[in-house]
Design a protein around this motif. Structure first.
Motif, PDB file in Angstrom:
ATOM      1  N   GLY A  54       0.902  -1.249   0.095  1.00 37.45           N
ATOM      2  CA  GLY A  54      -0.016  -0.295   0.034  1.00 37.45           C
ATOM      3  C   GLY A  54       0.924   1.228  -0.034  1.00 37.45           C
ATOM      4  N   ALA A  55       0.223   2.428  -0.326  1.00 32.78           N
ATOM      5  CA  ALA A  55       0.979   3.799  -0.352  1.00 32.78           C
ATOM      6  C   ALA A  55       1.442   4.259   1.101  1.00 32.78           C
ATOM      7  CB  ALA A  55       0.211   4.828  -0.947  1.00 32.78           C
ATOM      8  N   ALA A  56       2.689   3.992   1.349  1.00 33.84           N
ATOM      9  CA  ALA A  56       3.308   4.671   2.713  1.00 33.84           C
ATOM     10  C   ALA A  56       2.965   5.799   3.009  1.00 33.84           C
ATOM     11  CB  ALA A  56       4.919   4.082   2.613  1.00 33.84           C
ATOM     12  N   VAL A  57       2.820   6.377   4.513  1.00 36.89           N
ATOM     13  CA  VAL A  57       2.547   7.582   4.679  1.00 36.89           C
ATOM     14  C   VAL A  57       3.430   8.198   5.700  1.00 36.89           C
ATOM     15  CG1 VAL A  57       1.025   8.834   6.322  1.00 36.89           C
ATOM     16  CG2 VAL A  57       0.056   6.891   5.207  1.00 36.89           C
ATOM     17  N   GLY A  58       3.967   9.591   5.068  1.00 35.01           N
ATOM     18  CA  GLY A  58       5.030  10.162   5.890  1.00 35.01           C
ATOM     19  C   GLY A  58       5.050  11.691   6.037  1.00 35.01           C
ATOM     20  N   ASN A  59       5.779  12.163   6.626  1.00 37.20           N
ATOM     21  CA  ASN A  59       5.780  13.734   7.048  1.00 37.20           C
ATOM     22  C   ASN A  59       6.932  13.907   7.763  1.00 37.20           C
ATOM     23  OD1 ASN A  59       5.111  16.200   6.232  1.00 37.20           O
ATOM     24  ND2 ASN A  59       2.795  15.880   7.256  1.00 37.20           N
ATOM     25  N   SER A  60       7.124  15.272   7.913  1.00 39.42           N
ATOM     26  CA  SER A  60       8.413  15.853   8.892  1.00 39.42           C
ATOM     27  C   SER A  60       7.633  16.811   9.743  1.00 39.42           C
ATOM     28  CB  SER A  60       9.214  16.099   8.339  1.00 39.42           C
ATOM     29  OG  SER A  60       9.268  17.256   7.623  1.00 39.42           O
ATOM     30  N   PHE A  61       8.217  17.300  10.990  1.00 41.24           N
ATOM     31  CA  PHE A  61       7.546  18.064  11.645  1.00 41.24           C
ATOM     32  C   PHE A  61       8.635  18.418  12.947  1.00 41.24           C
ATOM     33  CE2 PHE A  61       6.503  14.050  13.510  1.00 41.24           C
ATOM     34  CZ  PHE A  61       6.800  14.382  15.232  1.00 41.24           C
ATOM     35  N   ALA A  62       8.393  19.742  13.464  1.00 39.71           N
ATOM     36  CA  ALA A  62       9.481  20.356  14.427  1.00 39.71           C
ATOM     37  C   ALA A  62       8.980  19.623  15.576  1.00 39.71           C
ATOM     38  CB  ALA A  62       9.457  21.606  14.519  1.00 39.71           C
ATOM     39  N   VAL A  63       9.801  19.235  16.266  1.00 40.44           N
ATOM     40  CA  VAL A  63       9.531  18.720  18.010  1.00 40.44           C
ATOM     41  C   VAL A  63       9.397  19.815  18.757  1.00 40.44           C
ATOM     42  CG1 VAL A  63      10.247  17.027  19.765  1.00 40.44           C
ATOM     43  CG2 VAL A  63      10.633  16.520  17.458  1.00 40.44           C
ATOM     44  N   ASN A  64       8.125  20.123  19.342  1.00 39.45           N
ATOM     45  CA  ASN A  64       7.716  21.214  20.199  1.00 39.45           C
ATOM     46  C   ASN A  64       7.904  20.881  21.935  1.00 39.45           C
ATOM     47  OD1 ASN A  64       7.724  22.917  17.995  1.00 39.45           O
ATOM     48  ND2 ASN A  64       5.778  22.263  17.532  1.00 39.45           N
ATOM     49  N   SER A  65       7.685  19.645  21.899  1.00 43.34           N
ATOM     50  CA  SER A  65       7.693  19.030  23.287  1.00 43.34           C
ATOM     51  C   SER A  65       8.121  17.512  23.484  1.00 43.34           C
ATOM     52  CB  SER A  65       6.089  19.262  23.713  1.00 43.34           C
ATOM     53  OG  SER A  65       5.234  18.162  23.513  1.00 43.34           O
ATOM     54  N   ALA A  66       8.622  17.072  24.438  1.00 47.32           N
ATOM     55  CA  ALA A  66       9.331  15.809  24.687  1.00 47.32           C
ATOM     56  C   ALA A  66       8.110  14.756  24.626  1.00 47.32           C
ATOM     57  CB  ALA A  66      10.009  15.726  26.117  1.00 47.32           C
ATOM     58  N   GLY A  67       7.065  15.087  24.749  1.00 48.35           N
ATOM     59  CA  GLY A  67       6.051  14.164  24.859  1.00 48.35           C
ATOM     60  C   GLY A  67       5.008  14.414  23.565  1.00 48.35           C
ATOM     61  N   GLN A  68       5.446  15.047  22.367  1.00 47.36           N
ATOM     62  CA  GLN A  68       4.554  15.528  21.517  1.00 47.36           C
ATOM     63  C   GLN A  68       3.407  14.400  20.773  1.00 47.36           C
ATOM     64  OE1 GLN A  68       6.399  18.082  18.964  1.00 47.36           O
ATOM     65  NE2 GLN A  68       5.010  18.315  17.207  1.00 47.36           N
ATOM     66  N   GLN A  69       2.368  14.914  20.652  1.00 48.93           N
ATOM     67  CA  GLN A  69       1.673  13.962  19.817  1.00 48.93           C
ATOM     68  C   GLN A  69       1.097  14.100  18.449  1.00 48.93           C
ATOM     69  OE1 GLN A  69      -2.697  13.955  20.822  1.00 48.93           O
ATOM     70  NE2 GLN A  69      -2.746  11.627  21.209  1.00 48.93           N
ATOM     71  N   VAL A  70       1.484  13.111  17.538  1.00 55.12           N
ATOM     72  CA  VAL A  70       1.170  13.347  16.173  1.00 55.12           C
ATOM     73  C   VAL A  70      -0.138  12.920  15.771  1.00 55.12           C
ATOM     74  CG1 VAL A  70       1.908  13.151  13.789  1.00 55.12           C
ATOM     75  CG2 VAL A  70       3.699  13.252  15.719  1.00 55.12           C
ATOM     76  N   THR A  71      -0.967  13.749  15.186  1.00 52.07           N
ATOM     77  CA  THR A  71      -2.414  12.982  15.183  1.00 52.07           C
ATOM     78  C   THR A  71      -2.977  13.498  13.523  1.00 52.07           C
ATOM     79  OG1 THR A  71      -3.361  15.754  15.597  1.00 52.07           O
ATOM     80  CG2 THR A  71      -3.280  13.870  17.390  1.00 52.07           C
ATOM     81  N   GLY A  72      -3.979  12.794  13.252  1.00 49.46           N
ATOM     82  CA  GLY A  72      -4.744  12.845  11.959  1.00 49.46           C
ATOM     83  C   GLY A  72      -4.099  12.272  11.141  1.00 49.46           C
ATOM     84  N   LEU A  73      -3.374  11.039  11.419  1.00 47.86           N
ATOM     85  CA  LEU A  73      -2.586  10.342  10.201  1.00 47.86           C
ATOM     86  C   LEU A  73      -3.797   9.341   9.428  1.00 47.86           C
ATOM     87  CD1 LEU A  73       0.253   9.247  12.607  1.00 47.86           C
ATOM     88  CD2 LEU A  73       0.196  11.115  11.079  1.00 47.86           C
ATOM     89  N   ASN A  74      -3.888   9.514   8.467  1.00 46.35           N
ATOM     90  CA  ASN A  74      -4.637   8.623   7.392  1.00 46.35           C
ATOM     91  C   ASN A  74      -3.887   7.507   6.975  1.00 46.35           C
ATOM     92  OD1 ASN A  74      -6.345   7.785   5.776  1.00 46.35           O
ATOM     93  ND2 ASN A  74      -7.119   9.664   5.019  1.00 46.35           N
ATOM     94  N   VAL A  75      -4.116   6.240   7.289  1.00 40.09           N
ATOM     95  CA  VAL A  75      -3.428   5.103   6.877  1.00 40.09           C
ATOM     96  C   VAL A  75      -4.177   4.332   6.026  1.00 40.09           C
ATOM     97  CG1 VAL A  75      -1.904   4.955   8.672  1.00 40.09           C
ATOM     98  CG2 VAL A  75      -3.880   3.956   9.010  1.00 40.09           C
ATOM     99  N   SER A  76      -5.583   4.794   5.530  1.00 42.36           N
ATOM    100  CA  SER A  76      -6.426   4.109   4.635  1.00 42.36           C
ATOM    101  C   SER A  76      -5.773   3.604   3.425  1.00 42.36           C
ATOM    102  CB  SER A  76      -7.497   4.901   4.427  1.00 42.36           C
ATOM    103  OG  SER A  76      -7.391   6.025   3.621  1.00 42.36           O
ATOM    104  N   ALA A  77      -4.618   4.173   2.929  1.00 40.82           N
ATOM    105  CA  ALA A  77      -4.146   3.626   1.618  1.00 40.82           C
ATOM    106  C   ALA A  77      -3.181   2.500   1.882  1.00 40.82           C
ATOM    107  CB  ALA A  77      -3.522   4.682   0.823  1.00 40.82           C
ATOM    108  N   LEU A  78      -2.932   2.091   3.181  1.00 45.14           N
ATOM    109  CA  LEU A  78      -2.224   0.896   3.588  1.00 45.14           C
ATOM    110  C   LEU A  78      -3.079  -0.081   3.658  1.00 45.14           C
ATOM    111  CD1 LEU A  78       0.261   2.586   6.267  1.00 45.14           C
ATOM    112  CD2 LEU A  78       0.917   1.838   3.960  1.00 45.14           C
ATOM    113  N   ASN A  79      -2.478  -1.462   3.221  1.00 46.32           N
ATOM    114  CA  ASN A  79      -3.285  -2.587   3.298  1.00 46.32           C
ATOM    115  C   ASN A  79      -3.100  -3.265   4.776  1.00 46.32           C
ATOM    116  OD1 ASN A  79      -3.671  -2.635   0.396  1.00 46.32           O
ATOM    117  ND2 ASN A  79      -1.713  -3.844   0.077  1.00 46.32           N
ATOM    118  N   ASP A  80      -4.043  -4.173   4.851  1.00 45.26           N
ATOM    119  CA  ASP A  80      -4.234  -4.525   6.351  1.00 45.26           C
ATOM    120  C   ASP A  80      -3.058  -5.411   6.546  1.00 45.26           C
ATOM    121  OD1 ASP A  80      -6.774  -3.333   6.577  1.00 45.26           O
ATOM    122  OD2 ASP A  80      -7.953  -5.301   6.412  1.00 45.26           O
TER     123      ASP A  80
END
Length: 176
Positions: A54-80
């Motif tokens: 399936g189509a891999a999902v990826g991105n980059s972001f600046a780490v703003n906190s040691a316990g940062q949460q990354v949300t809204g990831l859409n993995v529907s294009a990846l196979n089960d």
């Protein structure tokens, strides 16, 4: 005097984990993960892939906190299958954690379908037991009590309830 600081230390990261127990059809467009002990100021690069393609999902972001949460990831294009997130932090000096931090989660987003319905053949009289079996496209995990499940059937123009009997390898059996 000119002061030079030489940074050869990889950025710190204690771990990462998905916030969901598994990926289903209901949450596959809103997955999230959380970092622990991540170095604030670093840049994070992540990729999520499936062992079944399936189509891999990826991105980059600046780490703003040691316990940062990354949300809204859409993995529907990846196979089960088993999804693996791989994350690399890079600090301002260009140092990266090696090997990358990883986390895994199981994805089963296919909704089981009914492949076949079978009714035991025969002539029945009042009080006889009639068995109905439904064969699904995959094994089912049922929650709750057996009494929570029934099958609506029509007999002589009246809707009746066949009671759940068994669940074996994707075949549910009901009795009336």
């Amino acid at each position: 005097p000119l002061a030079i600081t030489l940074d050869k230390t990889a950025p710190a990261i204690g771990g990462m984990a998905f916030n969901q127990a598994s990926v289903t059809s209901a949450n596959q467009a809103a997955l999230s993960f959380t970092l622990t002990g991540a170095e604030v100021g670093a840049t994070a690069q992540y990729s999520i892939s499936s062992n079944n393609g399936g189509a891999a999902v990826g991105n980059s972001f600046a780490v703003n906190s040691a316990g940062q949460q990354v949300t809204g990831l859409n993995v529907s294009a990846l196979n089960d299958g088993v999804l693996t997130a791989s994350l690399t932090l890079t600090d301002t000096a260009g140092n990266s954690n090696n090997p990358p931090m990883t986390a895994t989660i199981n994805k089963d987003s296919s909704v089981p379908g009914v492949n076949a319905v079978a009714i035991s053949n025969g002539n029945y009289k009042a009080g006889d037991t009639i068995r109905f079996s439904l064969t699904f496209s995959e094994a089912l995990v049922l929650s709750g009590e057996p009494s929570d499940y029934s099958l609506a059937i029509e007999i002589g123009g009246t809707t009746r309830q066949a009671l759940f009997a068994t669940n074996v390898a994707g075949v549910l059996t009901f009795s009336y």
